[in-house]
Write a protein that holds these residues in place. Sequence first.
Motif: not given
Length: 243
Positions: A103-129
């Motif tokens: 859903x975080x990756x899809x948020x870029x597709x909904x709200x930003x100018x992206x193209x088919x084939x673009x890669x979205x790398x998501x990284x959320x803080x999980x704490x505990x390093x």
Amino acid sequence: MTPTPRWLLALESSTAHGGAALLRDGEVVAVERLSEGLRHGRELLPAAAGLTRRHNLRPTDLAAVAVSMGPGSYTGIRVGVMAAKALAYASGARLVAVSSLAALAQSIVLNRDTQAGDIIYTLQDARRDEVYAGLYENDGGIVRQCIADAAITPEEAAGYLREFRADNPDATVHLIGSGFSTYFDLFRELTVVPGRVDPGAVGALADRQFLREEYADPMALQPVYLRRDEGADWRHDHLITGS
């Protein structure tokens, strides 16, 4: 005769920025965002009820209830999953669960100018390093998972990103998530998209799953809490797209 609209109510509570969205036939018609601060237990269901009330919908008018099932805030995703299960059970609507990283990756597709084939790398803080990492591709407006979500160290996340870029020099890569800012020193030379999980993105993914009849069991669905011994072995998979 006019077809019956396909109404879907989406709930998002995996981060401090929760909310709800209402979709009609796959299109977002309204979004209600919660105040920041993980107060989802008090605000999520009233927000969802407000959306349906403003559109004169009864619970039985909903074709599906969708929820982001994690990974994310331990308390937040428990609140969201329990609320979605209760709504689906009470209304008779189908229950659809989606990855919070998708859903975080899809948020870029909904709200930003992206193209088919673009890669979205998501990284959320999980704490505990640790961070929750996901790799997705824009597949015609809906993200496609390239490798299973995983909990890894920030250093591993930075190393895998360098490796992926070296192996895929022509790929357009979008970076989004709190993990990049939490561990800024590891990613200081990169451009990161500020963003959060959009409730509408939860709905967009869920609507596609609903059409494929990929439903969850309201009695059995559990939140997803990733740990380092779960998910993909990113060391061996090397973030190769299409794997």
